[in-house]
Design a protein around this motif. Structure first.
Motif, PDB file in Angstrom:
ATOM      1  N   THR A  92      42.516  33.108  39.879  1.00 27.94           N
ATOM      2  CA  THR A  92      42.575  34.540  39.607  1.00 27.94           C
ATOM      3  C   THR A  92      41.246  35.016  39.034  1.00 27.94           C
ATOM      4  OG1 THR A  92      44.960  34.460  39.155  1.00 27.94           O
ATOM      5  CG2 THR A  92      43.747  36.348  38.279  1.00 27.94           C
ATOM      6  N   THR A 111      42.716  42.447  38.028  1.00 27.33           N
ATOM      7  CA  THR A 111      42.725  41.050  38.484  1.00 27.33           C
ATOM      8  C   THR A 111      42.807  40.993  40.006  1.00 27.33           C
ATOM      9  OG1 THR A 111      45.137  40.883  38.290  1.00 27.33           O
ATOM     10  CG2 THR A 111      43.838  40.157  36.391  1.00 27.33           C
ATOM     11  N   HIS A 112      42.329  39.880  40.542  1.00 26.29           N
ATOM     12  CA  HIS A 112      42.415  39.639  41.985  1.00 26.29           C
ATOM     13  C   HIS A 112      42.785  38.169  42.174  1.00 26.29           C
ATOM     14  CE1 HIS A 112      41.349  40.032  46.289  1.00 26.29           C
ATOM     15  NE2 HIS A 112      40.958  38.769  46.157  1.00 26.29           N
ATOM     16  N   VAL A 113      43.898  37.910  42.859  1.00 32.84           N
ATOM     17  CA  VAL A 113      44.402  36.548  43.035  1.00 32.84           C
ATOM     18  C   VAL A 113      44.043  36.033  44.426  1.00 32.84           C
ATOM     19  CG1 VAL A 113      46.432  35.049  42.966  1.00 32.84           C
ATOM     20  CG2 VAL A 113      46.304  37.040  41.447  1.00 32.84           C
ATOM     21  N   SER A 162      39.216  37.994  37.061  1.00 36.02           N
ATOM     22  CA  SER A 162      39.506  39.069  36.110  1.00 36.02           C
ATOM     23  C   SER A 162      38.232  39.829  35.796  1.00 36.02           C
ATOM     24  CB  SER A 162      40.081  38.502  34.807  1.00 36.02           C
ATOM     25  OG  SER A 162      41.287  37.808  35.045  1.00 36.02           O
ATOM     26  N   PRO A 206      49.015  30.694  44.416  1.00 34.88           N
ATOM     27  CA  PRO A 206      47.754  31.125  43.806  1.00 34.88           C
ATOM     28  C   PRO A 206      46.831  29.928  43.539  1.00 34.88           C
ATOM     29  CG  PRO A 206      49.610  32.163  42.703  1.00 34.88           C
ATOM     30  CD  PRO A 206      50.183  31.101  43.612  1.00 34.88           C
TER      31      PRO A 206
END
Length: 434
Positions: free
Chosen positions: A391, A330-332, A393, A388
């Protein structure tokens, strides 16, 4: 001895090129001759471009639709003993409405034969989403589908190749000749399949805005009116809702995460916009089927729609209690400043999810069921620096860079009081005779 053809393709192309009107016998011959290979792709490509540039009359569009319908089988649900009602969406970003809608409508005694498709490009496919569920199968025989409609009142499955095969051939040609957006061709494509499916009532969810097939509301309105007329001409009670696709629907964009969000709606929660559109379409579908005076929203909060969902998933081999796939990486993305989220464009987020693996570039490509984007704020929400925003994924972290490229500039945080650019109400208008 060679059979003599009733018409000549070149003559028909000349007629349409010069803004003339094709007769019903001419259109019937054209579609039949193209389906059996007598009219070549290069000739039909010229015809579709002539239609794209010059349009068609209502009579021509009706003839085209009925000719494509006649190219294959036509289903009938007359023996079910209950009204049938269906929904078709022109597609968008985060549009998972079919999933909670089918069981919700089936609760009230209507049969919902939801024959669905797969995603291509930035618009997701209902079958791809449902295949996130362990064991669930999309392909049913006609007998299995009829039995499930009889016993449970609802089904979501793949459409058989025997329905309007001329449309499949013509759509593939339009896709590579720059004529996909021709309204007569869109309308006849959608409605030939929907009429062939045999439903007695049909509600069309016609999108407009950033993430829609047709961006301009006027063009979407023209398409909706054309399709409603085609349905009514064919004896199908038909209406359309023009709905806003400037902003993604709900918070989840992908496959497994959209199933998760749909289950939240069926549990009486979920995002307000998904609930609003699901309830509005359910009420419209039930009304066209002659079922009125029911509290649709109550079936979401009291568990009836959830019970129906679970039964339908089990009937198609799925386990409604199985864990849904989760991405390995994942990258937020965090808010760079405090303020109000004033913009969140649907199309870039749809492309971003596609690049993460949630969609496909070619029909034969696999999808990654756990890939996608989860939004944590919607336009109008107050955000704080470091919070955030969304996100990403994916199973392969190398996909994040191109997805971030796609969404760059697609959202903006403004100051309190600044206008929110969301394109207005979710449901812009209803089109239909009832």
């Amino acid at each position: 001895m060679t059979a003599i053809e009733a018409f000549d393709a070149v003559d028909l192309i000349h007629t349409k090129r010069d803004r003339g009107e094709l007769s019903e016998p001419q259109i019937n011959w054209l579609i039949d001759a193209y389906t059996r290979g007598y009219v070549g792709d290069e000739q039909m490509a010229a015809m579709t471009m002539a239609i794209f540039l010059n349009g068609m009359t209502r009579a021509e569009i009706r003839s085209l639709t009925m000719a494509m319908l006649a190219s294959g089988e036509r289903m009938s649900f007359a023996g079910l003993g209950k009204p049938t009602t269906d929904k078709h969406s022109t597609g968008g970003v985060g549009d998972k409405i079919t999933l909670p809608l089918m069981p919700l409508v089936a609760v009230f005694g209507a049969a919902v034969p939801q024959l669905s498709g797969r995603g291509l490009g930035h618009t997701g496919g209902t079958l791809d989403k449902l295949e996130s569920i362990s064991g669930w199968r999309a392909n049913l025989t006609n007998a299995e589908m009829l039995q499930q409609l009889q016993e449970l009142g609802g089904v979501i499955c793949a459409a058989g190749s025997g329905l309007a095969p001329a449309d499949g051939k013509l759509y593939a040609l339009r896709d590579i000749t720059g004529t996909v957006e021709a309204i007569p061709l869109i309308a006849s494509s959608i409605m030939s399949k929907k009429i062939a499916e045999g439903t007695s009532a049909l509600v069309l969810d016609v999108k407009f805005g950033s993430g829609a097939f047709l961006k301009d509301i006027e063009r979407s309105r023209e398409l909706a009116r054309t399709m409603v007329e085609l349905g009514e001409d064919a004896g199908v009670a038909t209406s359309a809702l023009l709905t806003n696709m400037n902003v993604p629907l709900g918070f989840a964009i992908g496959n497994a995460n959209e199933v998760r969000e749909s289950v939240e709606v069926l549990a009486g929660g979920g995002p307000a916009d998904v609930v609003e559109l699901t309830v509005a379409l359910a009420e419209e579908m039930l009304s066209l089927a002659g079922i009125t005076g029911v509290d649709v929203g109550a079936a979401l909060t009291d568990g009836r729609a959830m019970d129906k969902w679970r039964a339908v998933i089990r009937a198609q081999g799925g386990d409604p209690d199985a864990a849904l796939p989760v991405a390995r990486e994942t990258h937020v993305v965090l808010a760079e400043r405090s303020g109000v989220l004033v913009e969140q464009q649907a199309l870039p987020f749809g492309i971003g999810a596609w690049r993460l693996g949630a969609g496909r570039a070619r029909k034969q490509d696999p999808v990654q069921h756990a890939a996608g984007i989860d939004l944590h704020a919607k336009p109008g929400d107050t955000v704080v620096q470091g919070q955030p925003l969304f996100t990403l994924s994916a199973d392969e972290p190398a996909r994040f860079a191109r997805a971030l490229e796609a969404v760059a500039g697609a959202w903006r945080i403004g100051d309190p009081g600044e206008p929110v650019l969301d394109g207005g109400p979710l449901i812009a208008e209803r089109i239909g005779s009832r």
